[in-house]
Design a protein around this motif. Structure first.
Motif, PDB file in Angstrom:
ATOM      1  N   LYS A 215     -41.161  32.845 -26.611  1.00 28.23           N
ATOM      2  CA  LYS A 215     -40.880  31.694 -25.750  1.00 28.23           C
ATOM      3  C   LYS A 215     -40.598  32.161 -24.331  1.00 28.23           C
ATOM      4  O   LYS A 215     -41.032  31.538 -23.359  1.00 28.23           O
ATOM      5  CB  LYS A 215     -39.683  30.909 -26.301  1.00 28.23           C
ATOM      6  CG  LYS A 215     -39.942  30.262 -27.651  1.00 28.23           C
ATOM      7  CD  LYS A 215     -38.699  29.543 -28.161  1.00 28.23           C
ATOM      8  CE  LYS A 215     -38.955  28.931 -29.538  1.00 28.23           C
ATOM      9  NZ  LYS A 215     -37.737  28.264 -30.093  1.00 28.23           N
ATOM     10  N   TYR A 216     -39.863  33.254 -24.225  1.00 30.89           N
ATOM     11  CA  TYR A 216     -39.563  33.819 -22.912  1.00 30.89           C
ATOM     12  C   TYR A 216     -40.855  34.202 -22.201  1.00 30.89           C
ATOM     13  O   TYR A 216     -41.032  33.912 -21.011  1.00 30.89           O
ATOM     14  CB  TYR A 216     -38.655  35.039 -23.084  1.00 30.89           C
ATOM     15  CG  TYR A 216     -38.221  35.685 -21.785  1.00 30.89           C
ATOM     16  CD1 TYR A 216     -37.055  35.295 -21.141  1.00 30.89           C
ATOM     17  CD2 TYR A 216     -38.994  36.693 -21.192  1.00 30.89           C
ATOM     18  CE1 TYR A 216     -36.665  35.883 -19.951  1.00 30.89           C
ATOM     19  CE2 TYR A 216     -38.606  37.284 -20.008  1.00 30.89           C
ATOM     20  CZ  TYR A 216     -37.442  36.876 -19.390  1.00 30.89           C
ATOM     21  OH  TYR A 216     -37.059  37.454 -18.213  1.00 30.89           O
ATOM     22  N   SER A 217     -41.757  34.836 -22.919  1.00 34.61           N
ATOM     23  CA  SER A 217     -43.034  35.259 -22.344  1.00 34.61           C
ATOM     24  C   SER A 217     -43.850  34.055 -21.877  1.00 34.61           C
ATOM     25  O   SER A 217     -44.477  34.085 -20.813  1.00 34.61           O
ATOM     26  CB  SER A 217     -43.820  36.070 -23.372  1.00 34.61           C
ATOM     27  OG  SER A 217     -45.029  36.538 -22.828  1.00 34.61           O
ATOM     28  N   ASP A 218     -43.828  32.978 -22.668  1.00 38.92           N
ATOM     29  CA  ASP A 218     -44.551  31.755 -22.289  1.00 38.92           C
ATOM     30  C   ASP A 218     -43.979  31.167 -21.006  1.00 38.92           C
ATOM     31  O   ASP A 218     -44.726  30.667 -20.144  1.00 38.92           O
ATOM     32  CB  ASP A 218     -44.458  30.722 -23.411  1.00 38.92           C
ATOM     33  CG  ASP A 218     -45.261  31.118 -24.643  1.00 38.92           C
ATOM     34  OD1 ASP A 218     -46.155  31.990 -24.509  1.00 38.92           O
ATOM     35  OD2 ASP A 218     -44.998  30.574 -25.733  1.00 38.92           O
ATOM     36  N   GLN A 219     -42.662  31.220 -20.861  1.00 46.94           N
ATOM     37  CA  GLN A 219     -42.027  30.677 -19.665  1.00 46.94           C
ATOM     38  C   GLN A 219     -42.363  31.517 -18.436  1.00 46.94           C
ATOM     39  O   GLN A 219     -42.523  30.986 -17.338  1.00 46.94           O
ATOM     40  CB  GLN A 219     -40.519  30.580 -19.887  1.00 46.94           C
ATOM     41  CG  GLN A 219     -40.139  29.513 -20.903  1.00 46.94           C
ATOM     42  CD  GLN A 219     -38.675  29.581 -21.328  1.00 46.94           C
ATOM     43  OE1 GLN A 219     -37.936  30.476 -20.922  1.00 46.94           O
ATOM     44  NE2 GLN A 219     -38.250  28.631 -22.143  1.00 46.94           N
ATOM     45  N   ILE A 220     -42.473  32.827 -18.617  1.00 46.86           N
ATOM     46  CA  ILE A 220     -42.889  33.699 -17.515  1.00 46.86           C
ATOM     47  C   ILE A 220     -44.319  33.361 -17.101  1.00 46.86           C
ATOM     48  O   ILE A 220     -44.649  33.310 -15.906  1.00 46.86           O
ATOM     49  CB  ILE A 220     -42.784  35.183 -17.912  1.00 46.86           C
ATOM     50  CG1 ILE A 220     -41.316  35.605 -18.044  1.00 46.86           C
ATOM     51  CG2 ILE A 220     -43.491  36.065 -16.893  1.00 46.86           C
ATOM     52  CD1 ILE A 220     -40.554  35.627 -16.741  1.00 46.86           C
ATOM     53  N   ASP A 221     -45.179  33.101 -18.093  1.00 51.73           N
ATOM     54  CA  ASP A 221     -46.563  32.722 -17.795  1.00 51.73           C
ATOM     55  C   ASP A 221     -46.603  31.450 -16.951  1.00 51.73           C
ATOM     56  O   ASP A 221     -47.448  31.315 -16.047  1.00 51.73           O
ATOM     57  CB  ASP A 221     -47.351  32.500 -19.086  1.00 51.73           C
ATOM     58  CG  ASP A 221     -47.626  33.804 -19.833  1.00 51.73           C
ATOM     59  OD1 ASP A 221     -47.560  34.870 -19.199  1.00 51.73           O
ATOM     60  OD2 ASP A 221     -47.890  33.745 -21.052  1.00 51.73           O
ATOM     61  N   GLU A 222     -45.694  30.512 -17.228  1.00 50.57           N
ATOM     62  CA  GLU A 222     -45.625  29.278 -16.443  1.00 50.57           C
ATOM     63  C   GLU A 222     -45.271  29.575 -14.992  1.00 50.57           C
ATOM     64  O   GLU A 222     -45.827  28.985 -14.066  1.00 50.57           O
ATOM     65  CB  GLU A 222     -44.584  28.324 -17.044  1.00 50.57           C
ATOM     66  CG  GLU A 222     -45.015  27.643 -18.320  1.00 50.57           C
ATOM     67  CD  GLU A 222     -43.954  26.691 -18.856  1.00 50.57           C
ATOM     68  OE1 GLU A 222     -44.322  25.732 -19.553  1.00 50.57           O
ATOM     69  OE2 GLU A 222     -42.757  26.907 -18.570  1.00 50.57           O
ATOM     70  N   ILE A 223     -44.322  30.486 -14.803  1.00 47.33           N
ATOM     71  CA  ILE A 223     -43.899  30.845 -13.447  1.00 47.33           C
ATOM     72  C   ILE A 223     -45.067  31.451 -12.673  1.00 47.33           C
ATOM     73  O   ILE A 223     -45.299  31.130 -11.504  1.00 47.33           O
ATOM     74  CB  ILE A 223     -42.730  31.843 -13.494  1.00 47.33           C
ATOM     75  CG1 ILE A 223     -41.488  31.172 -14.090  1.00 47.33           C
ATOM     76  CG2 ILE A 223     -42.414  32.371 -12.106  1.00 47.33           C
ATOM     77  CD1 ILE A 223     -40.315  32.109 -14.283  1.00 47.33           C
ATOM     78  N   VAL A 224     -45.810  32.342 -13.347  1.00 49.94           N
ATOM     79  CA  VAL A 224     -46.945  33.008 -12.694  1.00 49.94           C
ATOM     80  C   VAL A 224     -48.028  31.994 -12.353  1.00 49.94           C
ATOM     81  O   VAL A 224     -48.624  32.034 -11.268  1.00 49.94           O
ATOM     82  CB  VAL A 224     -47.502  34.125 -13.600  1.00 49.94           C
ATOM     83  CG1 VAL A 224     -48.753  34.744 -12.985  1.00 49.94           C
ATOM     84  CG2 VAL A 224     -46.443  35.202 -13.831  1.00 49.94           C
ATOM     85  N   SER A 225     -48.287  31.068 -13.269  1.00 48.95           N
ATOM     86  CA  SER A 225     -49.394  30.124 -13.061  1.00 48.95           C
ATOM     87  C   SER A 225     -49.061  29.050 -12.028  1.00 48.95           C
ATOM     88  O   SER A 225     -49.963  28.516 -11.379  1.00 48.95           O
ATOM     89  CB  SER A 225     -49.782  29.458 -14.386  1.00 48.95           C
ATOM     90  OG  SER A 225     -48.725  28.645 -14.865  1.00 48.95           O
ATOM     91  N   ILE A 226     -47.781  28.752 -11.834  1.00 47.41           N
ATOM     92  CA  ILE A 226     -47.411  27.649 -10.952  1.00 47.41           C
ATOM     93  C   ILE A 226     -47.762  27.953  -9.499  1.00 47.41           C
ATOM     94  O   ILE A 226     -47.993  27.050  -8.702  1.00 47.41           O
ATOM     95  CB  ILE A 226     -45.892  27.319 -11.092  1.00 47.41           C
ATOM     96  CG1 ILE A 226     -45.634  25.835 -10.763  1.00 47.41           C
ATOM     97  CG2 ILE A 226     -45.044  28.191 -10.200  1.00 47.41           C
ATOM     98  CD1 ILE A 226     -46.063  24.901 -11.839  1.00 47.41           C
ATOM     99  N   VAL A 227     -47.830  29.248  -9.138  1.00 49.20           N
ATOM    100  CA  VAL A 227     -48.117  29.586  -7.736  1.00 49.20           C
ATOM    101  C   VAL A 227     -49.549  29.229  -7.348  1.00 49.20           C
ATOM    102  O   VAL A 227     -49.857  29.090  -6.162  1.00 49.20           O
ATOM    103  CB  VAL A 227     -47.856  31.085  -7.450  1.00 49.20           C
ATOM    104  CG1 VAL A 227     -46.394  31.422  -7.644  1.00 49.20           C
ATOM    105  CG2 VAL A 227     -48.744  31.973  -8.303  1.00 49.20           C
ATOM    106  N   SER A 228     -50.444  29.098  -8.337  1.00 51.64           N
ATOM    107  CA  SER A 228     -51.827  28.724  -8.038  1.00 51.64           C
ATOM    108  C   SER A 228     -52.107  27.261  -8.373  1.00 51.64           C
ATOM    109  O   SER A 228     -53.245  26.800  -8.252  1.00 51.64           O
ATOM    110  CB  SER A 228     -52.800  29.621  -8.809  1.00 51.64           C
ATOM    111  OG  SER A 228     -52.671  29.399 -10.200  1.00 51.64           O
ATOM    112  N   SER A 229     -51.079  26.544  -8.807  1.00 53.99           N
ATOM    113  CA  SER A 229     -51.254  25.145  -9.173  1.00 53.99           C
ATOM    114  C   SER A 229     -51.236  24.244  -7.935  1.00 53.99           C
ATOM    115  O   SER A 229     -50.581  24.563  -6.931  1.00 53.99           O
ATOM    116  CB  SER A 229     -50.132  24.704 -10.124  1.00 53.99           C
ATOM    117  OG  SER A 229     -50.112  25.490 -11.284  1.00 53.99           O
ATOM    118  N   ASP A 230     -51.943  23.131  -8.027  1.00 54.82           N
ATOM    119  CA  ASP A 230     -51.873  22.165  -6.927  1.00 54.82           C
ATOM    120  C   ASP A 230     -50.582  21.357  -7.062  1.00 54.82           C
ATOM    121  O   ASP A 230     -49.852  21.484  -8.044  1.00 54.82           O
ATOM    122  CB  ASP A 230     -53.099  21.252  -6.910  1.00 54.82           C
ATOM    123  CG  ASP A 230     -53.291  20.468  -8.214  1.00 54.82           C
ATOM    124  OD1 ASP A 230     -52.282  20.156  -8.880  1.00 54.82           O
ATOM    125  OD2 ASP A 230     -54.456  20.192  -8.563  1.00 54.82           O
TER     126      ASP A 230
END
Length: 339
Positions: A215-230
């Motif tokens: 779950k922690y890893s999934d949340q980190i993935d969200e943080i990384v992906s949000i920088v390229s999100s509109d």
């Protein structure tokens, strides 16, 4: 032998009180969640009821009964669930009234009655006032142990009737040692857990034994992906977090702490302080992301995350607060980070 790890000062104080027969009638164990408050409370319960020569022995009948949750003189109280499986928002007065009644009875199978109230800050106003009356008129062979992660939410009158013992984060090296020697966690994983646990040994142990790290890893993935999100995707993410906040506030605060760690790691990488990074398993991603950001872009995000956390504690509009946070995050093309 005390099972509590990394809280030597607290253990020494309690041991001294027991040896001098100066045990308080009420204690307040204060510290972050998963820091070891319940373990210390059970240790004290064992020490007060132990029949061994050096309490707590962890081997006598009483000690074993207490840690298995079967001792009739040691009662743990916390939030209950209703018939629908949902957790009540507070600890009600009826539970405290039941305590008042049984506290007047002599111990049934041990030397001392112990009442452990987990999440004491969640006592309703009526329950807290009812408990206060009991604390003001202590009876013999009865000890109350209140556990809290948010001491400021407890009435000052209740705090003043307790001997306060604060529990502090366990050093990273100690957590690593305990995980590798007692729980046989591989060195690399133990090092990572010791960094991201923020001194919370209980969290580190739980993460080692469950799917918490996934779950922690999934949340980190969200943080990384949000920088390229509109902005639409970011606001959708803020809406999901705000909805989660309305149900479980602490989990969202923990998520913000994770965000803060990540952006702080980015700043450390920019300044070449790699040995202090929390997310050591994502060092390559941090370096690539850091190549696309300046310290002047990173610092405002950290400030915004901390500000959002404080505003949420003050009951600010969760969705608006989190949307403002999303606006403060700079945009990076994801390909430059993950390739």
């Amino acid at each position: 032998m005390w099972n509590t790890i990394g809280q030597n000062r607290a253990v020494a104080l309690l041991e001294s009180s027991i040896k001098r027969e100066k045990v308080a009638h009420a204690y307040l164990f204060s510290g972050p969640a998963h820091i070891g408050k319940m373990t210390l409370a059970r240790d004290l319960s064992c020490a007060l009821n132990c029949s061994g020569s050096t309490p707590p022995c962890n081997e006598c009948f009483s000690c074993q009964r207490i840690f298995s949750g079967k001792h009739s003189d040691v009662l743990e109280i916390g939030l209950n669930k209703n018939t629908d499986g949902k957790t009540f928002a507070e600890i009600g007065i009826e539970e405290i009234r039941q305590i008042q009644h049984s506290a007047n009875l002599p111990p049934f199978e041990g030397k001392c009655r112990v009442y452990i109230i987990d999440g004491a800050e969640l006592l309703s106003t009526e329950a807290a006032n009812c408990l206060l009356k009991t604390l003001e008129e202590p009876t013999g062979r009865v000890v109350f142990i209140l556990l809290t992660a948010q001491e400021h939410l407890l009435p000052a009158t209740v705090i003043s009737r307790c001997q306060r013992i604060e529990l502090f984060p366990v050093p990273r090296q100690e957590i690593t040692r305990v995980l590798t020697t007692l729980w046989h966690v591989p060195d690399t994983k133990a090092e990572l857990l010791s960094r991201i646990s923020h001194g919370k040994l209980g969290w580190a142990v739980q993460a080692a034994e469950t799917d918490l790290m996934e779950k922690y890893s999934d949340q980190i993935d969200e943080i990384v992906s949000i920088v390229s999100s509109d902005m639409e995707e970011r606001f959708q993410y803020a809406a999901r977090l705000a909805n989660e906040f309305s149900q479980e506030r602490e989990k969202v605060q923990e998520r913000l702490l994770l965000w803060r760690d990540w952006w702080h790691d980015l700043l450390l990488v920019k300044y070449g302080m790699v040995d202090m990074v929390v997310n050591v398993n994502r060092l390559d991603v941090l370096k690539r992301m850091g190549d696309n950001l300046s310290p002047g872009q990173i610092r405002p995000v950290i400030t915004g995350i901390m500000s959002a956390g404080e505003q949420l504690k003050l009951n600010a509009n969760a969705r608006l607060t989190l949307e403002v946070l999303m606006l403060s995050i700079p945009s990076i093309k994801m390909e430059s980070v993950i390739t």
